[in-house]
Design a protein around this motif. Structure first.
Motif, PDB file in Angstrom:
ATOM      1  N   SER A  60       0.851  -1.173   0.000  1.00  0.00           N
ATOM      2  CA  SER A  60       0.000   0.000   0.000  1.00  0.00           C
ATOM      3  C   SER A  60       0.892   1.229   0.000  1.00  0.00           C
ATOM      4  CB  SER A  60      -0.892   0.004   1.239  1.00  0.00           C
ATOM      5  OG  SER A  60      -1.668   1.171   1.262  1.00  0.00           O
ATOM      6  N   THR A  61       0.634   2.136  -0.946  1.00  0.00           N
ATOM      7  CA  THR A  61       1.477   3.326  -1.052  1.00  0.00           C
ATOM      8  C   THR A  61       0.730   4.598  -0.694  1.00  0.00           C
ATOM      9  OG1 THR A  61       0.893   3.734  -3.350  1.00  0.00           O
ATOM     10  CG2 THR A  61       2.765   2.258  -2.941  1.00  0.00           C
ATOM     11  N   GLY A  62      -0.592   4.539  -0.706  1.00  0.00           N
ATOM     12  CA  GLY A  62      -1.374   5.751  -0.514  1.00  0.00           C
ATOM     13  C   GLY A  62      -1.679   6.453  -1.821  1.00  0.00           C
ATOM     14  N   ASP A  63      -1.063   6.017  -2.910  1.00  0.00           N
ATOM     15  CA  ASP A  63      -1.348   6.554  -4.236  1.00  0.00           C
ATOM     16  C   ASP A  63      -2.408   5.653  -4.864  1.00  0.00           C
ATOM     17  OD1 ASP A  63      -0.297   8.277  -6.712  1.00  0.00           O
ATOM     18  OD2 ASP A  63      -0.668   6.215  -7.359  1.00  0.00           O
ATOM     19  N   THR A  64      -3.560   6.196  -5.158  1.00  0.00           N
ATOM     20  CA  THR A  64      -4.697   5.398  -5.621  1.00  0.00           C
ATOM     21  C   THR A  64      -4.366   4.563  -6.847  1.00  0.00           C
ATOM     22  OG1 THR A  64      -6.162   7.102  -4.750  1.00  0.00           O
ATOM     23  CG2 THR A  64      -7.126   5.509  -6.274  1.00  0.00           C
ATOM     24  N   ASP A 108      -1.868   1.761  -5.971  1.00  0.00           N
ATOM     25  CA  ASP A 108      -2.504   0.731  -5.142  1.00  0.00           C
ATOM     26  C   ASP A 108      -3.502  -0.108  -5.937  1.00  0.00           C
ATOM     27  OD1 ASP A 108      -0.964   1.543  -3.027  1.00  0.00           O
ATOM     28  OD2 ASP A 108      -2.566   2.637  -2.015  1.00  0.00           O
ATOM     29  N   GLN A 158      -3.968  13.735  -4.136  1.00  0.00           N
ATOM     30  CA  GLN A 158      -4.186  13.301  -2.761  1.00  0.00           C
ATOM     31  C   GLN A 158      -2.958  13.580  -1.900  1.00  0.00           C
ATOM     32  OE1 GLN A 158      -4.934   9.184  -3.772  1.00  0.00           O
ATOM     33  NE2 GLN A 158      -7.033   9.380  -3.038  1.00  0.00           N
ATOM     34  N   ILE A 159      -1.787  13.586  -2.491  1.00  0.00           N
ATOM     35  CA  ILE A 159      -0.547  13.712  -1.738  1.00  0.00           C
ATOM     36  C   ILE A 159       0.219  14.958  -2.142  1.00  0.00           C
ATOM     37  CG2 ILE A 159       1.675  12.626  -1.248  1.00  0.00           C
ATOM     38  CD1 ILE A 159       0.263   9.931  -1.823  1.00  0.00           C
TER      39      ILE A 159
END
Length: 131
Positions: free
Chosen positions: A51-55, A58, A125-126
């Motif tokens: 899981s990277t947090g990048d949609t 992921d 998102q980031i």
């Protein structure tokens, strides 16, 4: 479901059958309990989840995991002919295909809604554009 199948297949093994099948090393550590591990012997670990947090990243990872699971079930079905084992594996295989399709649909929605000129280089998102 796979663990249940393994349990059903191994619950009545005698010590002689355990040894003859090559299951003895596993049995020494775990008796006949279910211990999730790869065919190579590597135990399951939460580190196998990515899981990277990048949609987008992921979702690609999720899709790859579904394809790997489907391939594992394909390989099981090439070897196992017992319908009591093969039928649930076929069900699980089909479920992986559906999951892959749903993740693909989610990926397409994310890509369509993101800045199409820049969705590989900028994740709103980031990342934040410089002020």
């Amino acid at each position: 479901m796979v663990a249940t199948i393994v349990r059903q297949l191994t619950k009545d093994l005698t010590p002689e059958e355990i040894k003859a099948s090559g299951f003895d090393k596993y049995y020494i550590d775990h008796t006949l309990a279910i211990w999730p591990q790869a065919a190579s012997g590597e135990p399951f670990s939460a580190s196998q989840f990515q899981s990277t947090g990048d949609t987008i990243t992921d979702l690609y990872e999720d899709m790859a995991a579904e394809q790997k699971a489907r391939l594992t079930y394909d390989n099981i079905l090439r070897i196992v002919k017992d319908p009591e084992v093969a039928d649930p594996i076929r069900f699980l295989r089909q479920r992986e295909i559906v999951h892959f399709q749903r993740f693909g649909e989610a990926l397409r929605k994310v890509q369509d809604e993101r800045d199409s000129k820049n969705f590989y280089a900028f994740n709103p998102q980031i990342d934040r554009k410089p002020c």
